[in-house]
Design an enzyme around this catalytic site. Structure first.
Site, PDB file in Angstrom:
ATOM      1  N   ASP A 253      -2.954  -7.734  -1.802  1.00 41.86           N
ATOM      2  CA  ASP A 253      -1.729  -6.825  -1.575  1.00 41.86           C
ATOM      3  C   ASP A 253      -2.086  -6.551  -3.401  1.00 41.86           C
ATOM      4  O   ASP A 253      -2.084  -6.546  -4.081  1.00 41.86           O
ATOM      5  CB  ASP A 253      -0.437  -7.186  -1.749  1.00 41.86           C
ATOM      6  CG  ASP A 253       0.521  -5.929  -1.306  1.00 41.86           C
ATOM      7  OD1 ASP A 253       0.665  -5.511  -1.625  1.00 41.86           O
ATOM      8  OD2 ASP A 253       1.319  -7.395  -0.135  1.00 41.86           O
TER       9      ASP A 253
ATOM     10  N   SER B 191       7.250  -1.456   0.729  1.00 40.25           N
ATOM     11  CA  SER B 191       6.571  -0.195  -0.517  1.00 40.25           C
ATOM     12  C   SER B 191       7.515   0.759  -1.097  1.00 40.25           C
ATOM     13  O   SER B 191       8.343  -0.045  -1.800  1.00 40.25           O
ATOM     14  CB  SER B 191       5.181  -0.009  -0.070  1.00 40.25           C
ATOM     15  OG  SER B 191       4.727   0.769  -1.439  1.00 40.25           O
TER      16      SER B 191
ATOM     17  N   HIS C   2      -1.721  -4.355   1.286  1.00 39.65           N
ATOM     18  CA  HIS C   2      -0.353  -4.221   1.193  1.00 39.65           C
ATOM     19  C   HIS C   2       0.030  -3.615   2.980  1.00 39.65           C
ATOM     20  O   HIS C   2       1.364  -3.325   3.314  1.00 39.65           O
ATOM     21  CB  HIS C   2      -0.471  -3.017   0.751  1.00 39.65           C
ATOM     22  CG  HIS C   2       0.727  -2.430   0.150  1.00 39.65           C
ATOM     23  ND1 HIS C   2       1.641  -2.565  -0.584  1.00 39.65           N
ATOM     24  CD2 HIS C   2       1.136  -1.293   0.097  1.00 39.65           C
ATOM     25  CE1 HIS C   2       2.496  -1.612  -1.139  1.00 39.65           C
ATOM     26  NE2 HIS C   2       2.033  -0.467  -0.295  1.00 39.65           N
TER      27      HIS C   2
END
Length: 291
Positions: free
Chosen positions: A238, A100, A265
């Protein structure tokens, strides 16, 4: 082997831990956030039977110092922090895995052309904040109408700290951030480690409402400069959408791509065995090629 301690960096001390075999090219995890912690990366420790695994809490979160100085919350300082950590721990060769926000840090670090990076793994990447927000706006359209209304109204009025806004964001999170239940113990550890000041300053009040310094971040025009073997991964559901992840992968010469079909995610948590298998196979293949 288990070792932990602190490294002095610009702005304070960061905490690290090293686990696993003495030999082998270490894997270093760059956690998400910004303001997340190594708590969310601990499943990578399962790879420590192959090699050393290095996890650390970036400044402002986890067990690291938490200075209250807004000037510290800049990507370039986090890049220098990683360089300092590598130098202090003698990590001459590394595999780097960013998740991320950690992929923003990873990209900017690679663009400084550091030596000794054997491979780079971009896990659920955010390499263009405007593209991320556009994806989120599209995903929000699939939420119940009343949830959408609460989100829109709270953002318009600046009421993003309200309980109503928090509950509405949870609906999004359960679809696109983590689709499995997190144990109360892990949730408590994660929440205690969270650096809210860093998150709010750099990103904003929620995953899909960027108001911080990263809101204009976009490295798509420079991804072609990354020359190390790279892998891009994401979950089918995601918030780092498969379409965007595939686009980023297409810009890095020779990069690989993998979608975790049952994940959003948090594939590391949602499909841990499959996630670890993909990462293990990728780094092993890179090492065989380099041998």
């Amino acid at each position: 082997m288990h070792k932990e301690g602190f490294v002095e960096v610009e702005g304070g001390r960061v905490w690290y831990q090293i686990n696993g075999r003495e030999s082998g090219v270490p894997l270093v995890g760059l956690h998400g956030g910004p303001g997340g912690s190594s708590v969310g990366m601990e499943r990578l420790l399962a790879l420590s039977d192959d090699r050393p695994v290095v996890l650390y809490d970036q400044l402002g979160s986890g067990k690291s110092d938490r200075p209250s100085d807004a000037s510290l919350w800049r990507v370039d300082r986090f890049v220098r922090e990683l360089a300092t950590l590598r130098s202090a721990l003698g990590l001459e060769q590394v595999h780097l895995l960013g998740h991320s926000w950690g992929t923003m840090l990873l990209a900017d670090y690679l663009l400084t052309q550091p030596t000794g990076v054997v491979s780079a793994i971009f896990s659920s990447p955010c390499l263009s904040a405007p593209r991320w927000v556009a994806d989120a706006d599209r995903l929000r359209l699939d939420l119940p109408a009343d949830v959408q209304q609460v989100l829109t109204e709270c953002e318009a009025t600046g009421n993003t700290k309200s309980q109503a806004y928090k509950q509405a964001t949870e609906v999004y999170m359960k679809k696109h951030v983590c689709r499995v239940e997190i144990s109360p113990e892990e949730r408590a550890r994660r929440d205690a480690a969270f650096g809210e000041e860093v998150y709010n300053a750099m990103w904003g009040p929620s995953e899909f409402h960027a108001t911080g310094t990263l809101k204009t971040y976009d490295r798509t025009d420079r991804l072609h400069e990354i020359t190390v073997p790279a892998l891009f991964t994401c979950g089918r559901y995601d918030e780092a959408s498969p379409e965007s992840t595939k686009y980023y992968q297409s810009l890095v010469p020779g990069a690989k791509y993998h979608v975790f079909e049952e994940s959003s995610h948090s594939a590391m948590r949602e499909q841990p065995e499959e996630y670890l298998r993909v990462i293990r196979n990728f780094v092993a293949r890179v090492e065989r090629t380099n041998a």
